[in-house]
Motif scaffolding. Structure first.
Motif, short mmCIF file in Angstrom:
data_model
loop_
_atom_site.label_atom_id
_atom_site.label_comp_id
_atom_site.label_asym_id
_atom_site.label_seq_id
_atom_site.Cartn_x
_atom_site.Cartn_y
_atom_site.Cartn_z
N HIS A 88 0.78 -1.26 0.19
CA HIS A 88 -0.33 -0.30 0.01
C HIS A 88 1.21 1.11 -0.07
N GLY A 89 2.46 1.10 -0.13
CA GLY A 89 2.80 2.23 -0.28
C GLY A 89 2.32 3.23 -1.50
N PHE A 90 4.04 4.93 -1.46
CA PHE A 90 4.15 4.99 -2.30
C PHE A 90 5.26 5.60 -2.81
N PHE A 91 5.78 5.59 -4.05
CA PHE A 91 7.05 6.31 -3.96
C PHE A 91 6.52 7.85 -4.75
N HIS A 92 7.72 8.17 -4.27
CA HIS A 92 7.19 10.04 -4.60
C HIS A 92 8.12 10.14 -5.49
N CYS A 93 8.84 11.31 -6.66
CA CYS A 93 9.20 10.41 -7.56
C CYS A 93 9.34 12.98 -7.35
N THR A 94 10.31 13.10 -7.64
CA THR A 94 10.63 15.19 -7.69
C THR A 94 10.08 15.56 -8.63
N ASN A 95 11.31 14.88 -9.77
CA ASN A 95 11.28 15.01 -10.63
C ASN A 95 10.97 16.44 -10.78
N LEU B 113 13.38 9.42 -13.70
CA LEU B 113 15.12 8.37 -13.86
C LEU B 113 14.46 7.54 -12.44
N SER B 114 14.19 8.05 -11.09
CA SER B 114 14.29 7.84 -9.68
C SER B 114 13.92 6.45 -9.32
N ASP B 115 12.40 5.94 -9.78
CA ASP B 115 11.69 5.17 -9.80
C ASP B 115 12.28 3.50 -10.17
N GLU B 116 13.01 3.47 -11.29
CA GLU B 116 14.43 2.60 -11.64
C GLU B 116 15.13 3.05 -11.61
N TYR B 117 15.79 2.68 -10.16
CA TYR B 117 17.10 2.83 -9.91
C TYR B 117 18.03 1.96 -9.75
N ASP B 118 17.38 0.69 -9.08
CA ASP B 118 17.80 -1.06 -9.49
C ASP B 118 17.52 -2.02 -10.14
N SER B 119 17.55 -1.03 -11.96
CA SER B 119 16.91 -2.28 -12.61
C SER B 119 16.75 -2.06 -14.17
N PRO B 120 16.57 -3.01 -14.66
CA PRO B 120 17.58 -2.77 -16.00
C PRO B 120 16.84 -1.52 -16.83
N ALA B 121 15.73 -1.28 -16.51
CA ALA B 121 15.49 -0.37 -17.90
C ALA B 121 16.62 1.19 -17.91
N ARG B 122 16.52 1.66 -19.27
CA ARG B 122 16.49 2.25 -19.72
C ARG B 122 16.21 3.34 -20.53
N CYS B 123 16.16 4.31 -19.89
CA CYS B 123 15.50 5.90 -19.72
C CYS B 123 16.29 6.77 -19.98
#
Ligand code: MAN
Length: 558
Positions: A96-103, A126-136
């Motif tokens: 039920h948590g939420f992640f805040h992106c500063t953007n 890109l702060s939500d994908e700090y440990d993922s293979p996503a390339r953004c």
């Protein structure tokens, strides 16, 4: 998902001594990847600036919903300790948590924790994908720039709309003042005019009375003259016929003498019986007549049938087949048209009779022969309809005076009506509400149309709304002006129109008009969300106000 090194370390911390724990926490704090989000305010990953103070590394962490208190190093340890997920703002551990992106440079936002490191970039920084293979690519600045440009354009529009609104308000206020002054002046003038009108009415009545009397006297006189003329004509006719009918010349006309007149033969059998005389003339047909009684009584019955010898001769010469014409008596020796010698009356003239359709204006001054009665039949027979003589000078003067008084009164009455109408029209500006600064006054009664698939809709502000089929046909009233429906923030939120044409088996039609700021006065849409209830959107600069707060994005969150 692979647990990052700091998570493993956090898990070990649970079992270490207090000293070792603090040491480790210190080491963790030094780990940039773990805690530092921005160079400005240190806070755990995924925590918005507004909540940074709730995450104090020096203290135990209290779940934001109050469900638990945990050592601070449990925050973002990838293990969910709080029911609301507030201990894991930067991981996907809590459902039920939420992640805040500063953007930074664009719009900050919250995303569900489940989207953290899920391989899809939800935050432009890109702060939500700090440990993922996503390339953004971090496109916050580009998005922010675009948004700022949009915001600026919007602001410019609002500014322009506001300037137009100020102009509308200025003109509206001037107009309102003008209308109020004019109204006051007209109300004053109306009162004066009412006094004048009453005075003129008195003058009119005073002038009409002698006029009426003079005209009646003139007409009475004329009737008497006509009667005299008719009597004279009658007498002349009787005197001409008497010697013809008095065959033996003894001064008495007997029934036997009437029996020789072929024109009295009803059945054309050549014999005139007593019965025929009686049928034609009643009992009088069987009586004896001297000249006097004949003239007074019998002649009236007989003259339309009697044929004078002169006429008979003319008839024979003319046409044997023609029906016998009634007798035309000779002109009387007395000229009955002669006046009393003052020259005010004109002689009767048949030619003048043809001008009977005189202008109405002249009717007051010239007599009208509109009063023919049975006594005038002699005249009618001759086709000589007498015309009433002109009024005498004094009567003419009285008529002129009365005409002038009537005209003056009617003119005042007309002015009064025009003024009353103008006042009524101006009064609407005091009754309607056009805004604190009269910004809507210029739109009063202005109409705007919107055409959709089936109908052409027309909105006239402070007046009415209607609908007419595109294919042709009449207008249907959807309502007349009712009132503004305002909100606490916006007194000009909606216009309300009610009392339109009754719907078949339904309510009376009504309409609401939603009003928004726009550079143009424009009817933007029309719909019928419920049967016979219509909804419009209307834009106008009249409601454009400068926002008290500039758009959010012009101030990026630090
Ligand atoms: C007309 C129009 C419609 C309305 C119907 C109701 O066709 O006014 O908008 O719904 O009447 O019968």
């Amino acid at each position: 998902m692979a647990a990052p090194c700091y998570v493993e370390m956090s898990r070990c911390c649970v079992y270490l001594s207090k000293f070792a724990l603090y040491l480790l926490v210190l080491l963790c704090l030094l780990c940039v990847k773990h805690t530092v989000e921005t160079p400005h305010v240190v806070r755990p990953r995924g925590v918005p600036l507004s909540k940074a103070s709730l995450y104090d590394p020096e203290k135990n962490f209290g779940c934001l919903d109050g469900s638990n208190v945990i050592p601070f190093h449990f925050v973002n340890d990838d293990y969910c300790d709080c029911a609301d997920g507030s201990d894991e703002p930067g991981t996907s551990a809590c459902p039920h948590g939420f992640f805040h992106c500063t953007n930074a440079g664009y719009i900050p936002k919250f995303i569900p924790s489940s989207r953290v490191n899920d391989g899809i970039c939800d935050c432009c920084d890109l702060s939500d994908e700090y440990d993922s293979p996503a390339r953004c690519i971090n496109d916050c600045k580009e998005l922010g720039g675009h948004r700022i440009r949009e915001q600026k354009e919007k602001l410019e529009q609002i500014q322009k709309g506001f300037e137009t609104r100020q102009l509308l308000a200025k003109e509206g206020t001037e107009k309102k003042k003008e209308h109020e002054e004019k109204l006051e002046q007209l109300q004053q003038e109306l009162q004066e005019l009412e006094v004048k009108k009453r005075e003129l009415e008195v003058v009119k009545k005073a002038a009409e009375e002698p006029e009426k009397q003079a005209k009646e006297a003139h007409e009475k006189n004329w009737q008497e003259q006509k009667k005299q003329k008719a009597d004279a004509l009658n007498k002349a006719g009787a005197e001409a016929a008497f010697p013809v009918l008095d065959v033996d010349g003894d001064g008495i006309i007997t029934p036997e003498e009437l029996m020789v007149r072929t024109e009295f033969d009803m059945n054309d059998d050549g014999v005139i019986t007593e019965e025929e005389l009686k049928t034609r003339f009643g009992d009088e047909g069987l009586m004896d007549w001297d000249l006097e009684t004949f003239t007074e009584t019998m002649w009236y019955k007989l003259k339309y049938i009697y044929q004078h010898p002169k006429d008979e001769e003319a008839e024979v010469a003319d046409d044997n087949d023609k029906e016998p014409e009634p007798f035309s008596p000779p002109s009387p020796s007395v000229d009955v048209t002669e006046g009393d010698g003052d020259g005010s009356e004109h002689a009767l003239d048949e030619e003048e009779d043809e001008d009977d359709d005189d202008d109405d204006d002249d009717d007051f001054l010239e007599g009208e022969d509109d009063d023919e009665d049975a006594g005038d039949m002699d005249d009618d027979k001759d086709g000589a309809k007498d015309k009433m003589p002109e009024y005498e000078t004094e009567t003419k003067r009285l008529i002129q005076v009365a005409n002038d008084a009537r005209n003056a009164y009617e003119e005042a009455q007309q002015q009064h009506q025009t003024m009353a109408d103008e006042i009524k029209n101006l009064e609407r500006y005091t009754k309607n509400y056009y805004g604190q600064e009269n910004e809507f006054l210029q739109l009063d009664k202005q109409c705007f149309e919107y055409t959709e698939r089936e109908y052409i809709y027309k909105l006239c502000l402070y007046d009415k709304v209607s609908q007419r089929p595109k294919a042709g046909g009449g207008e249907t009233s959807l309502g007349v002006w009712d009132k503004w429906l305002g909100t606490e923030d916006n007194e000009f939120d909606q216009m309300s129109f009610s009392d339109g044409v009754q719907c078949w088996n339904g309510p009376k039609r009504s309409a609401k008009v939603m009003v928004t700021c726009g550079l143009e006065n424009q009817l933007l849409s029309a719909s019928e969300p419920n049967r016979c209830e219509y909804l419009f959107t209307f834009t106008t600069p009249a409601v454009c106000t400068i926002p008290t707060r500039t758009p959010d994005l012009l101030h990026d969150e630090l």
